[in-house]
Design a protein around this motif. Structure first.
Motif, PDB file in Angstrom:
ATOM      1  N   TYR A 160      62.406 103.193 102.467  1.00 20.90           N
ATOM      2  CA  TYR A 160      62.796 102.041 103.280  1.00 20.90           C
ATOM      3  C   TYR A 160      61.610 101.551 104.103  1.00 20.90           C
ATOM      4  O   TYR A 160      60.788 102.331 104.588  1.00 20.90           O
ATOM      5  CB  TYR A 160      63.951 102.409 104.212  1.00 20.90           C
ATOM      6  N   GLU A 219      73.945  94.827 101.364  1.00 20.66           N
ATOM      7  CA  GLU A 219      73.422  94.628 102.712  1.00 20.66           C
ATOM      8  C   GLU A 219      74.336  93.706 103.505  1.00 20.66           C
ATOM      9  O   GLU A 219      75.034  92.847 102.952  1.00 20.66           O
ATOM     10  CB  GLU A 219      72.004  94.059 102.670  1.00 20.66           C
ATOM     11  N   THR A 244      64.501  99.700 114.332  1.00 19.93           N
ATOM     12  CA  THR A 244      65.543  98.940 115.020  1.00 19.93           C
ATOM     13  C   THR A 244      65.131  97.476 115.136  1.00 19.93           C
ATOM     14  O   THR A 244      63.983  97.186 115.490  1.00 19.93           O
ATOM     15  CB  THR A 244      65.781  99.519 116.427  1.00 19.93           C
ATOM     16  N   PRO A 245      66.024  96.542 114.828  1.00 14.47           N
ATOM     17  CA  PRO A 245      65.675  95.120 114.976  1.00 14.47           C
ATOM     18  C   PRO A 245      65.173  94.830 116.384  1.00 14.47           C
ATOM     19  O   PRO A 245      65.650  95.421 117.364  1.00 14.47           O
ATOM     20  CB  PRO A 245      67.006  94.401 114.700  1.00 14.47           C
ATOM     21  N   THR A 272      69.718  89.395 110.937  1.00 12.58           N
ATOM     22  CA  THR A 272      69.445  90.782 110.536  1.00 12.58           C
ATOM     23  C   THR A 272      69.994  90.994 109.134  1.00 12.58           C
ATOM     24  O   THR A 272      71.102  90.555 108.812  1.00 12.58           O
ATOM     25  CB  THR A 272      70.075  91.797 111.502  1.00 12.58           C
ATOM     26  N   ARG A 273      69.192  91.664 108.301  1.00 12.98           N
ATOM     27  CA  ARG A 273      69.616  92.073 106.953  1.00 12.98           C
ATOM     28  C   ARG A 273      69.499  93.589 106.893  1.00 12.98           C
ATOM     29  O   ARG A 273      68.396  94.138 106.913  1.00 12.98           O
ATOM     30  CB  ARG A 273      68.733  91.421 105.894  1.00 12.98           C
ATOM     31  N   ILE A 274      70.650  94.260 106.851  1.00  7.14           N
ATOM     32  CA  ILE A 274      70.668  95.719 106.987  1.00  7.14           C
ATOM     33  C   ILE A 274      71.552  96.313 105.892  1.00  7.14           C
ATOM     34  O   ILE A 274      72.704  95.901 105.738  1.00  7.14           O
ATOM     35  CB  ILE A 274      71.204  96.127 108.372  1.00  7.14           C
ATOM     36  N   HIS A 322      69.681  95.848 119.762  1.00  4.73           N
ATOM     37  CA  HIS A 322      70.368  96.807 118.890  1.00  4.73           C
ATOM     38  C   HIS A 322      70.007  98.244 119.260  1.00  4.73           C
ATOM     39  O   HIS A 322      68.919  98.506 119.783  1.00  4.73           O
ATOM     40  CB  HIS A 322      69.984  96.581 117.423  1.00  4.73           C
ATOM     41  N   ILE A 378      65.789  95.379 106.797  1.00  2.57           N
ATOM     42  CA  ILE A 378      65.488  96.727 106.314  1.00  2.57           C
ATOM     43  C   ILE A 378      65.617  96.688 104.800  1.00  2.57           C
ATOM     44  O   ILE A 378      66.701  96.421 104.261  1.00  2.57           O
ATOM     45  CB  ILE A 378      66.435  97.763 106.935  1.00  2.57           C
ATOM     46  N   ILE A 419      62.783 102.898 108.863  1.00  6.51           N
ATOM     47  CA  ILE A 419      63.936 102.135 109.363  1.00  6.51           C
ATOM     48  C   ILE A 419      63.675 101.840 110.841  1.00  6.51           C
ATOM     49  O   ILE A 419      63.744 102.736 111.688  1.00  6.51           O
ATOM     50  CB  ILE A 419      65.228 102.937 109.185  1.00  6.51           C
ATOM     51  N   THR A 456      60.668  98.034 106.922  1.00 10.34           N
ATOM     52  CA  THR A 456      61.257  96.964 107.725  1.00 10.34           C
ATOM     53  C   THR A 456      60.324  95.771 107.753  1.00 10.34           C
ATOM     54  O   THR A 456      59.118  95.918 108.001  1.00 10.34           O
ATOM     55  CB  THR A 456      61.531  97.445 109.167  1.00 10.34           C
TER      56      THR A 456
END
Length: 649
Positions: free
Chosen positions: A67, A218, A166-167, A185-187, A249, A59, A164, A69
């Protein structure tokens, strides 16, 4: 639900600073050794293997502080055998109404030609196919070129989506071996996702915080797993994805820039309240003007509540056809579905619920996750993909699904029989509903057999199917022509069939029955003047469906069932009985499965009674050894021979 299968709920620890050193793969650097490999080193039966699978879902913050993704997936796959050529196709979904971009990079097929590496690039004009999957998703198929046994393929798919997102669920295991798998995951730390880990093989996890774009911090979480065995389908498994080693997730919390915290995860009560108060849910339940004129005359003729319920259920099933789209919300609304006579599953069953309420029943929607969707494990809207109706009557729950024309009260389609659902009442409270049937569905078979001295058999068979077995029979066979059905039956059993009759396919108040006469000349053995026959002939089960020594997954039969066979056969003229299988009564230690075999002999006839009963829909993996042993005893007994010996002159 947690007691029925093993699942681990993992909450990300934001301040864990652990890094896992994983093997590095360089894409575009396929080696001669990889291409020369003939068999997978740990699974010689493998038709293909994933050499490396990587995915990073990030994200990110755009230039205008919005934002988006970005999901970057890389795959390298080795094809060992021609049966593995299907792994040269990769399917992925695109969501309609979402602003997204999909790019394909470095898509090549590698082969050996005269000892040298031959590299074939994917032509996206020919090798990227698109089709419509359903009302919410499209599907794209990557078809790699020049695929053959021995090929190595690799590709890189990058998806960029506004907002945004969800992965994606990441499966570490597949139906072929996986040498190496990594998911990252990079959040931004202001967004928190609840993480769920399924399966029996757990990846290594590292979590670290680092500076991201536009002064954000992040959280980078890396999951790695190596040397994963193929996850192979086994008999009576609900949905193999429920037990696949994977990470998924759910959106949980936003920490805003001003110190506020917004919790989106909630509990079941807040989730169902949110669903109920949606415009495409509650308001659809409140509408009744569109059906009154047609339903009132039907209700006026009903004398009992049971008759009212049955008439309403039948009316909906006959009035609106399911368009095969699932979901918990209406697409076009119940009124339009009623007028057009077609709708999605929510429109049909919310319409049914509204009619039942109008007739005075305490009826409510029941949210469920179908078998295809998997088992719902946490409070979230995405846990469900379907809605049915439930009526609370005399301290019991009556479940109904009007999308299936052959269903009956508490006889739901097989797709619905998936552990637990959740009833939403009008006061916004909810109740967990067990979807697995507790009553036993039955098949009763009567066979009359006449055996001649040459081993020929002439017989008559009549079968009755009740409840879920009747539903399954109707669904499986109502569109098959009589000629095609009989041809399949004759080829399957190696017999000739005549005088075929079938009753009650449309009358759901009665069991389905089929009757036919048959003859066969190669279904029993004659050896040196003796006749050998299994009393169930072609109906005997020959192989144990449970082959593994141990099993991690529960055994899911779908519903309890009982098979009863009554066999009446003559002793061939000029013969006597030399030997008969001994009577047997056997059951599992918990008493949930039982088998009975007995006979009576009088004059020139033998009468056998054989029953096989499974009193539960689900058997835990701990009881698998006993179940496997039970099935083997049952199969061995069914296949024991009656031996007839010729009378000496």
């Amino acid at each position: 639900m947690m007691r029925k299968f093993k699942i681990v709920l993992v909450f990300i620890i934001l301040f864990l600073f652990v890094e896992v050193n994983a093997q590095k793969y360089e894409y575009g650097n396929v080696t001669v050794k990889e291409l020369e490999e003939k068999l997978h080193p740990r699974d010689s039966s493998a038709v293909a293997a994933v050499l490396n699978a990587e995915c990073e879902s990030a994200i990110l913050v755009g230039s205008s502080n919005y934002y988006y993704t970005n999901t970057d997936t890389k795959m390298r796959i080795k094809i060992y055998k021609k049966e593995g050529l299907s792994w040269g196709q990769h399917h992925f979904f695109t969501q309609k109404g979402l602003n997204e971009k999909v790019d394909i990079y470095n898509a090549y097929t590698y082969n050996l030609a005269d000892g040298k590496i031959e590299k074939t690039k994917l032509d996206l004009k020919e090798g990227l196919l698109a089709n419509n999957y359903n009302e919410h998703f499209g599907q794209k198929v990557l078809v790699m070129p020049n695929i053959k046994a021995g090929s190595v393929i690799e590709f890189n798919i990058v998806r960029t989506q506004d907002g945004i997102i969800t992965p994606p669920r990441w499966d570490f295991q597949m139906s072929i071996p996986v040498n190496h798998s990594k998911f990252v995951t990079r959040i931004p730390e202001k967004f928190v996702f609840k993480t769920f880990q399924r399966g029996f093989i757990f990846p290594q996890i590292s979590v670290l915080r680092k500076n991201g774009q536009n002064n954000t911090v992040e959280v980078v979480t890396t999951y790695t797993a190596n040397d994963l065995p193929a996850l192979k389908e086994e008999a009576f498994v609900n949905n193999i994805k429920n037990y696949t080693s994977s990470i998924s997730h759910d959106f949980s919390i936003i920490n805003n820039d001003y110190g506020g915290i917004y919790n989106y995860a909630g509990d079941w009560e807040s989730i169902v309240k949110s669903i109920y108060e949606s415009d495409t849910f509650r308001y659809e339940l409140d509408k009744n003007g569109y059906f009154k004129n047609e339903l009132d005359p039907i209700l006026e003729k009903c004398k009992t509540r049971d008759e009212k319920l049955d008439k309403i259920f039948t009316f909906v099933k006959s009035s609106v056809k399911w368009n095969n789209n699932r979901g918990i919300y209406c697409a076009d609304g119940v009124r339009k579905a009623y007028i057009s006579k077609t709708g999605n599953i929510a429109e049909i069953n919310l319409m049914l619920t509204a009619m039942l309420r109008y007739a005075g029943f305490k009826a409510n929607p029941v949210l469920i996750s179908t078998r295809e969707n998997g088992i719902s494990v946490s409070p979230s809207i995405s846990a469900f993909d379907c809605v049915i109706a439930g009526v609370e009557e005399n301290d019991k729950i009556i479940l109904l699904d009007a999308s299936e024309k052959f269903s009956a009260p508490n006889v739901l389609p097989f797709r619905d029989l998936n552990w637990f659902g959740r009833m939403i009442r009008a006061d916004r409270t909810s109740k967990e509903i067990d979807l697995m049937p507790s009553f036993v569905s039955e098949q009763m078979v009567n066979m009359q057999l006449n055996v001649d001295s040459k081993g020929g058999v002439i017989g008559k068979l009549k079968s009755h199917f009740l409840d879920h077995l009747a539903l399954d029979f109707r669904v499986a066979n109502h569109l098959i022509s009589k000629d095609d059905y009989l041809e399949n039956l004759e080829n399957k059993y190696n017999i000739e069939i005549s005088d075929y009759l079938r009753d009650n396919m449309e009358d759901l108040t009665k069991p389905v029955s089929e009757t036919y006469s048959f003859k066969g000349n190669k279904i029993i053995e004659v050896v040196e003047g003796k006749i050998y026959m299994s009393p169930l002939l072609f109906l005997s089960k020959n192989q144990n469906p449970f082959k593994l020594e141990n099993r991690d997954f529960p055994v899911d039969f779908g519903y309890p069932k009982k098979e009863t066979y009554a066999v009446d056969l003559n002793i061939p003229e000029g013969y006597i009985v030399e030997s008969m299988p001994q009577p047997l009564r056997v059951s599992t230690p918990d008493g949930l499965q039982s088998f009975y075999y007995n006979y009576e002999k009088s004059d020139n006839r033998i009468q056998l009674i054989i029953t096989n009963t499974i009193n539960t829909a689900i058997v835990s993996s701990e009881n698998y050894p006993a179940l496997k042993s039970f099935f083997q005893q049952m199969i061995d007994k069914q296949n024991e021979k009656i031996v007839f010996k010729k009378i000496q002159p």
